[in-house]
Structure formats: C-alpha cells, structure tokens
Design a protein around this motif. Sequence first.
Motif, mmCIF file in Angstrom:
data_model
loop_
_atom_site.group_PDB
_atom_site.id
_atom_site.type_symbol
_atom_site.label_atom_id
_atom_site.label_comp_id
_atom_site.label_asym_id
_atom_site.label_seq_id
_atom_site.Cartn_x
_atom_site.Cartn_y
_atom_site.Cartn_z
ATOM 1 N N LYS A 71 0.887 -1.157 -0.088
ATOM 2 C CA LYS A 71 -0.016 0.030 -0.034
ATOM 3 C C LYS A 71 0.929 1.430 -0.107
ATOM 4 N N THR A 72 2.121 1.302 0.709
ATOM 5 C CA THR A 72 2.860 2.669 0.565
ATOM 6 C C THR A 72 3.444 2.526 -0.782
ATOM 7 N N LEU A 73 3.770 1.403 -1.572
ATOM 8 C CA LEU A 73 4.269 1.597 -3.050
ATOM 9 C C LEU A 73 3.118 2.038 -3.666
ATOM 10 N N LEU A 74 1.843 1.827 -3.415
ATOM 11 C CA LEU A 74 0.844 1.999 -4.460
ATOM 12 C C LEU A 74 0.731 3.618 -4.210
ATOM 13 N N VAL A 75 0.606 4.025 -3.036
ATOM 14 C CA VAL A 75 0.466 5.288 -3.011
ATOM 15 C C VAL A 75 1.695 6.236 -3.653
ATOM 16 N N GLN A 140 -7.450 11.311 0.121
ATOM 17 C CA GLN A 140 -6.973 12.166 1.128
ATOM 18 C C GLN A 140 -5.531 12.070 1.466
ATOM 19 N N LEU A 141 -4.796 10.963 0.961
ATOM 20 C CA LEU A 141 -3.477 10.794 1.240
ATOM 21 C C LEU A 141 -2.864 11.282 0.057
ATOM 22 N N VAL A 142 -3.117 10.774 -1.065
ATOM 23 C CA VAL A 142 -2.617 10.877 -2.444
ATOM 24 C C VAL A 142 -2.732 12.351 -2.862
ATOM 25 N N LEU A 143 -3.712 13.097 -2.859
ATOM 26 C CA LEU A 143 -3.837 14.401 -3.517
ATOM 27 C C LEU A 143 -3.117 15.414 -2.605
ATOM 28 N N PRO A 144 -3.090 15.455 -1.392
ATOM 29 C CA PRO A 144 -1.980 16.302 -0.633
ATOM 30 C C PRO A 144 -0.679 16.199 -0.943
ATOM 31 N N ILE A 145 -0.189 14.732 -1.151
ATOM 32 C CA ILE A 145 1.029 14.423 -1.559
ATOM 33 C C ILE A 145 1.467 15.090 -3.084
ATOM 34 N N VAL A 146 0.506 14.874 -3.874
ATOM 35 C CA VAL A 146 0.711 15.343 -5.277
ATOM 36 C C VAL A 146 0.718 16.853 -5.171
ATOM 37 N N LEU A 206 8.469 10.954 -2.124
ATOM 38 C CA LEU A 206 7.190 10.620 -2.223
ATOM 39 C C LEU A 206 6.952 9.414 -1.195
ATOM 40 N N LEU A 207 7.973 8.495 -1.325
ATOM 41 C CA LEU A 207 7.756 7.133 -0.252
ATOM 42 C C LEU A 207 7.693 7.690 1.024
ATOM 43 N N LYS A 208 8.507 8.611 1.585
ATOM 44 C CA LYS A 208 8.680 8.889 2.721
ATOM 45 C C LYS A 208 7.245 9.936 3.130
ATOM 46 N N SER A 211 4.527 7.924 4.391
ATOM 47 C CA SER A 211 4.201 7.611 5.980
ATOM 48 C C SER A 211 3.253 8.303 6.819
ATOM 49 N N LEU A 212 2.850 9.593 6.453
ATOM 50 C CA LEU A 212 1.918 10.392 6.933
ATOM 51 C C LEU A 212 0.301 9.689 6.745
ATOM 52 N N GLY A 213 0.359 8.752 6.051
ATOM 53 C CA GLY A 213 -0.939 8.172 6.002
ATOM 54 C C GLY A 213 -1.561 7.838 7.235
ATOM 55 N N TYR A 214 -1.074 7.619 8.381
ATOM 56 C CA TYR A 214 -1.747 7.435 9.726
ATOM 57 C C TYR A 214 -2.699 8.658 9.923
ATOM 58 N N VAL A 215 -2.212 9.751 9.438
ATOM 59 C CA VAL A 215 -3.100 10.801 9.747
ATOM 60 C C VAL A 215 -4.587 10.864 9.078
ATOM 61 N N VAL A 216 -4.717 10.203 8.033
ATOM 62 C CA VAL A 216 -6.049 9.907 7.538
ATOM 63 C C VAL A 216 -6.461 8.557 7.664
ATOM 64 N N SER A 217 -5.794 7.761 8.589
ATOM 65 C CA SER A 217 -5.952 6.432 8.803
ATOM 66 C C SER A 217 -5.760 5.543 7.506
ATOM 67 N N TYR A 218 -4.790 5.657 6.663
ATOM 68 C CA TYR A 218 -4.565 4.827 5.742
ATOM 69 C C TYR A 218 -3.589 3.980 6.079
ATOM 70 N N VAL A 219 -3.930 2.555 5.924
ATOM 71 C CA VAL A 219 -3.158 1.458 6.475
ATOM 72 C C VAL A 219 -1.718 1.195 5.934
ATOM 73 N N GLU A 220 -0.906 1.960 5.674
ATOM 74 C CA GLU A 220 0.553 2.043 4.859
ATOM 75 C C GLU A 220 1.503 1.249 5.930
ATOM 76 N N LEU A 221 2.744 1.331 5.672
ATOM 77 C CA LEU A 221 3.786 0.455 6.158
ATOM 78 C C LEU A 221 3.702 1.069 7.615
ATOM 79 N N LEU A 222 3.982 2.093 7.890
ATOM 80 C CA LEU A 222 4.167 2.776 9.057
ATOM 81 C C LEU A 222 3.086 2.547 10.103
#
Length: 266
Positions: A71-75, A140-146, A206-208, A211-222
């Motif tokens: 899921k981290t790599l997908l993001v 909610q995670l991808v668009l802010p990163i973009v 982008l990979l790092k 790791s802020l996915g926890y903010v939006v409850s996205y279950v990535e590696l961290l």
Amino acid sequence: MNEETRLLFDEPGPRARRRIRIATGLSLAVIASLLGLMIRQFAVHGQLSANQWSMYGQWPIIRFLLDGIGKTLLVTVVAAAIAFPLAAPVALVRLSRARVPRALARGYVELFRAVPLLLLLYVFLFALPRAGVTFPVFWQLVLPIVLSNVPVVAEIFRAGVLAEPRGQTEAAYSLGMTYWQAMRLVVVPQAVRKLLPALVSQLVRLLKDSSLGYVVSYVELLHQTQVLGEYYHTVLSSYLIGATCYVLINAGLSRVATALDRRRPS
C-alpha cells in the motif's frame, strides 16, 4: 582528491590530514560508545530477547507487513504518476513569455512549496468535508502529496530546461515551431533524459511522504508497524523492522538513480 574537488578546496597538508584522521577516529569512538550504551539499555529492558523478534519469522506477520509495503508503494506510484506529468506544464508555464500565466504558476509553486504537507492533509481530512467535499481515504493521502510535490518536481523540470543549450530552442524556432512545439518536441525530451536520476530520487521523498498516511487512517507500512507494536507489545522491534523496510526500499531507489546517472548523456 579529484579535479572538481580541487576547484573548490585546497588539498590538505600533512598536519591537516592528521587532524582529520584524529577527528574521524574520535567521532567514530563516540558513535560506537553511544551505540554500545543504547544496545546495553535495550538488553537490560528485555528488548533484545528472542520473543521480541521471533514473531517476524511467522508468515502471518510477514504478510501483514508486505500488505503495508504494497500500500505504501501504491501511494508512491500513483502520486508520482500524477505529480510528474503535471509538473512539466507548470514548469513550462513558469518559463513562458505570457506574464499572467507565468505569475500564476509562480504563485502556485511558491505557495505549495511553503505549505507543510501535514497541513494539506488536515485540510483534506477536516476542512473540505465541512464544506461538503469528501474524498476516499486513499485520495485524502494521495492528493495532498501530489499538491506538495508538483512544485518541487516543476522546479526540477525548469532547471533542466534552463540547462539545455539555447541553440536547441533557436533551431526549433528556425524550423517554424511555436514556443510550445519547441518545448514539447525538442527541449523537454532532451531535458527529461538528463533529469531521470533526479526524478527517481524524488520518489524517495514521495515514499517518505506516504508515511503520513496514519493521519487519514490509511494502513500503509508505518501504520502497520504501529499496529504490530501496540498489539504484541513489541514497539521497538516493530519500528526497527519498519525502518529497515523503508531503508531497503529507498536504497533500491537510490541505486536506480545512481545507475541512471552513470548512463545519462554528457
């Protein structure tokens, strides 16, 4: 010391080299002492016992971590697939002769380079839903990163275009091409080939950022490592395993960037 280094620094003499060796030795001794003290404290508190680490050899735990890595790599891949193509036109607009579009592009770049990614995540998580605009957790995670990475990549593209010889653009104009045709068909393809190592390195950011996915409850590696640590009471080992996964992925990306840098045209 190579020729490029000699242009910036004088080669150290015997005394300077001796001081450098002494300072390096002392620094390594201090670092080794701190690491030894840290490992001793871990051992005293039972953090190095076998039961803290044996679980990571079990397939359900491995599969759980692999799911987080996937899921981290997908993001990372989706954010890169959106941000990189969007960054090129932003860079070209910044270089255009039209004053208003150039000012708008510059304003966007300066604004989103200054706004922290965490603040953008809070906007998508709290502010936009109150205005009636809701996105799925993934977006909610991808668009802010973009939004945060487009300005950075745009500046990389702009630097690459500016580094191209002016003769390339002038030759395109002499063939009757417009500004956009010259950029799209002549300048940008050559610049992108030279920028590939820098663009691959940007994937590390982008990979790092993912790791802020926890903010939006996205279950990535961290998030997965955090869940493991809290459920099995192995916080230290879980975070160390997660950090190792990040290091290995980033090391792979860095090797790809280095290989591309060696093969790029001079």
